[in-house]
Design a protein around this motif. Sequence first.
Motif, PDB file in Angstrom:
ATOM      1  N   ALA A   8      25.360 -43.485  48.383  1.00 18.84           N
ATOM      2  CA  ALA A   8      26.763 -43.337  48.777  1.00 18.84           C
ATOM      3  C   ALA A   8      27.323 -42.008  48.291  1.00 18.84           C
ATOM      4  CB  ALA A   8      27.585 -44.497  48.219  1.00 18.84           C
ATOM      5  N   ARG A   9      26.987 -41.636  47.056  1.00 13.51           N
ATOM      6  CA  ARG A   9      27.448 -40.359  46.512  1.00 13.51           C
ATOM      7  C   ARG A   9      26.936 -39.198  47.362  1.00 13.51           C
ATOM      8  NH1 ARG A   9      26.473 -41.461  41.628  1.00 13.51           N
ATOM      9  NH2 ARG A   9      24.311 -40.755  41.584  1.00 13.51           N
ATOM     10  N   GLY A  10      25.676 -39.259  47.765  1.00 16.09           N
ATOM     11  CA  GLY A  10      25.108 -38.202  48.595  1.00 16.09           C
ATOM     12  C   GLY A  10      25.757 -38.114  49.967  1.00 16.09           C
ATOM     13  N   ALA A  11      26.286 -39.243  50.441  1.00 13.37           N
ATOM     14  CA  ALA A  11      26.949 -39.279  51.751  1.00 13.37           C
ATOM     15  C   ALA A  11      28.459 -39.087  51.648  1.00 13.37           C
ATOM     16  CB  ALA A  11      26.659 -40.610  52.440  1.00 13.37           C
ATOM     17  N   SER A  12      28.963 -38.971  50.401  1.00 15.67           N
ATOM     18  CA  SER A  12      30.410 -38.844  50.139  1.00 15.67           C
ATOM     19  C   SER A  12      31.193 -40.031  50.708  1.00 15.67           C
ATOM     20  CB  SER A  12      30.956 -37.526  50.712  1.00 15.67           C
ATOM     21  OG  SER A  12      30.312 -36.434  50.102  1.00 15.67           O
ATOM     22  N   VAL A  13      30.644 -41.236  50.486  1.00 14.60           N
ATOM     23  CA  VAL A  13      31.340 -42.453  50.905  1.00 14.60           C
ATOM     24  C   VAL A  13      31.352 -43.440  49.751  1.00 14.60           C
ATOM     25  CG1 VAL A  13      30.650 -42.173  53.325  1.00 14.60           C
ATOM     26  CG2 VAL A  13      29.261 -43.606  51.816  1.00 14.60           C
ATOM     27  N   ASP A  14      32.152 -44.471  49.887  1.00 14.48           N
ATOM     28  CA  ASP A  14      32.205 -45.548  48.909  1.00 14.48           C
ATOM     29  C   ASP A  14      30.946 -46.404  49.045  1.00 14.48           C
ATOM     30  OD1 ASP A  14      33.015 -48.462  48.109  1.00 14.48           O
ATOM     31  OD2 ASP A  14      34.527 -47.145  47.207  1.00 14.48           O
ATOM     32  N   PRO A  15      30.357 -46.870  47.925  1.00 19.05           N
ATOM     33  CA  PRO A  15      29.169 -47.731  48.025  1.00 19.05           C
ATOM     34  C   PRO A  15      29.381 -48.968  48.892  1.00 19.05           C
ATOM     35  CG  PRO A  15      29.450 -46.991  45.768  1.00 19.05           C
ATOM     36  CD  PRO A  15      30.677 -46.534  46.528  1.00 19.05           C
ATOM     37  N   ALA A  16      30.597 -49.481  48.924  1.00 18.66           N
ATOM     38  CA  ALA A  16      30.874 -50.655  49.748  1.00 18.66           C
ATOM     39  C   ALA A  16      30.654 -50.364  51.230  1.00 18.66           C
ATOM     40  CB  ALA A  16      32.311 -51.131  49.521  1.00 18.66           C
ATOM     41  N   LEU A  17      30.826 -49.109  51.621  1.00 21.26           N
ATOM     42  CA  LEU A  17      30.622 -48.755  53.023  1.00 21.26           C
ATOM     43  C   LEU A  17      29.144 -48.806  53.397  1.00 21.26           C
ATOM     44  CD1 LEU A  17      32.299 -47.978  55.488  1.00 21.26           C
ATOM     45  CD2 LEU A  17      31.924 -45.577  54.909  1.00 21.26           C
ATOM     46  N   VAL A  18      28.279 -48.480  52.437  1.00 14.53           N
ATOM     47  CA  VAL A  18      26.835 -48.575  52.672  1.00 14.53           C
ATOM     48  C   VAL A  18      26.471 -50.027  52.973  1.00 14.53           C
ATOM     49  CG1 VAL A  18      24.534 -48.234  51.673  1.00 14.53           C
ATOM     50  CG2 VAL A  18      26.372 -46.588  51.174  1.00 14.53           C
ATOM     51  N   ILE A  19      26.978 -50.933  52.160  1.00 15.07           N
ATOM     52  CA  ILE A  19      26.702 -52.362  52.362  1.00 15.07           C
ATOM     53  C   ILE A  19      27.366 -52.850  53.649  1.00 15.07           C
ATOM     54  CG2 ILE A  19      26.975 -54.668  51.380  1.00 15.07           C
ATOM     55  CD1 ILE A  19      24.929 -52.774  49.958  1.00 15.07           C
ATOM     56  N   HIS A  20      28.543 -52.349  53.942  1.00 17.60           N
ATOM     57  CA  HIS A  20      29.237 -52.740  55.182  1.00 17.60           C
ATOM     58  C   HIS A  20      28.371 -52.438  56.407  1.00 17.60           C
ATOM     59  CE1 HIS A  20      32.362 -53.132  58.230  1.00 17.60           C
ATOM     60  NE2 HIS A  20      32.061 -51.915  58.647  1.00 17.60           N
ATOM     61  N   TYR A  21      27.768 -51.254  56.444  1.00 13.63           N
ATOM     62  CA  TYR A  21      26.974 -50.857  57.604  1.00 13.63           C
ATOM     63  C   TYR A  21      25.584 -51.479  57.619  1.00 13.63           C
ATOM     64  CZ  TYR A  21      30.298 -47.354  59.259  1.00 13.63           C
ATOM     65  OH  TYR A  21      31.403 -46.728  59.760  1.00 13.63           O
ATOM     66  N   PHE A  22      24.970 -51.632  56.444  1.00  8.76           N
ATOM     67  CA  PHE A  22      23.546 -51.998  56.418  1.00  8.76           C
ATOM     68  C   PHE A  22      23.252 -53.340  55.749  1.00  8.76           C
ATOM     69  CE2 PHE A  22      23.833 -47.415  56.855  1.00  8.76           C
ATOM     70  CZ  PHE A  22      23.050 -47.211  57.973  1.00  8.76           C
ATOM     71  N   GLY A  23      24.172 -53.883  54.992  1.00  9.23           N
ATOM     72  CA  GLY A  23      23.980 -55.197  54.398  1.00  9.23           C
ATOM     73  C   GLY A  23      23.229 -55.206  53.085  1.00  9.23           C
ATOM     74  N   SER A  24      22.191 -54.390  52.970  1.00  3.45           N
ATOM     75  CA  SER A  24      21.380 -54.349  51.746  1.00  3.45           C
ATOM     76  C   SER A  24      20.580 -53.052  51.703  1.00  3.45           C
ATOM     77  CB  SER A  24      20.403 -55.533  51.705  1.00  3.45           C
ATOM     78  OG  SER A  24      19.430 -55.395  52.738  1.00  3.45           O
ATOM     79  N   LYS A  25      20.047 -52.765  50.541  1.00  2.62           N
ATOM     80  CA  LYS A  25      19.209 -51.574  50.411  1.00  2.62           C
ATOM     81  C   LYS A  25      17.948 -51.712  51.261  1.00  2.62           C
ATOM     82  CE  LYS A  25      16.751 -50.434  46.628  1.00  2.62           C
ATOM     83  NZ  LYS A  25      16.358 -49.907  45.289  1.00  2.62           N
ATOM     84  N   GLU A  26      17.395 -52.920  51.338  1.00  2.97           N
ATOM     85  CA  GLU A  26      16.197 -53.133  52.154  1.00  2.97           C
ATOM     86  C   GLU A  26      16.473 -52.841  53.630  1.00  2.97           C
ATOM     87  OE1 GLU A  26      12.992 -56.646  53.363  1.00  2.97           O
ATOM     88  OE2 GLU A  26      14.390 -56.973  51.714  1.00  2.97           O
ATOM     89  N   ASN A  27      17.605 -53.331  54.127  1.00  6.83           N
ATOM     90  CA  ASN A  27      17.961 -53.061  55.522  1.00  6.83           C
ATOM     91  C   ASN A  27      18.184 -51.566  55.753  1.00  6.83           C
ATOM     92  OD1 ASN A  27      17.884 -55.787  56.033  1.00  6.83           O
ATOM     93  ND2 ASN A  27      20.103 -56.071  56.015  1.00  6.83           N
TER      94      ASN A  27
END
Length: 196
Positions: free
Chosen positions: A47-66
């Motif tokens: 998330a830091r590398g993408a300049s977004v909130d970590p919650a947005l990563v989970i919002h789009y992908f659900g999990s690190k595995e996904n």
Amino acid sequence: MTPEQPTPDQREPGRGAPGVARASILHSARAEFARVGYGAATVRAIARGASVDPALVIHYFGSKENLFAATIADAGFVADQVRAAVDGPSEAFSERFARAYFGAWEHPDTSLVLHSVVRSAASSATAARVVRTTIESALSVDGTSHWAPERLNLLGAQVFGIAMARYVLGTEPLASMALEDLVATVSPPLQALLND
């Protein structure tokens, strides 16, 4: 617009246009998985590398595995390259396959994905399962059925190991060989592996 609704300038930082944010997360994830592997990569760092909130990563992908699976979906080019390599004389299949596979390692658009795949598969059982599924799919395309599945699997394992030594570990003189010299050197034993 009611007073309670935020204007575009007041929205939460890091939540730009959905397509842009998603693409930025995928790019950051590829870089992070390539740098440290699946096991050590964190959603927070991605998330830091993408300049977004970590919650947005989970919002789009659900999990690190996904998210990892989404990053290597771009490695679908492997199946496309295998399909292309199948076209032509079977006695030259390994040469066409080696040129396509190692060429992908040297292309800037696919190199990062492949580094991510190798580092992650070596460090995580979860990532290894995702990678294994991708490889098995790539090596089971139409046109390869006249070779035994175990022979194709051995071919895949050989080129995977060569790529690990050349592109990840950088062992010499393998790392410095010209691509065409590499293809010419490895193709005959790869073909023999299929035909024996």
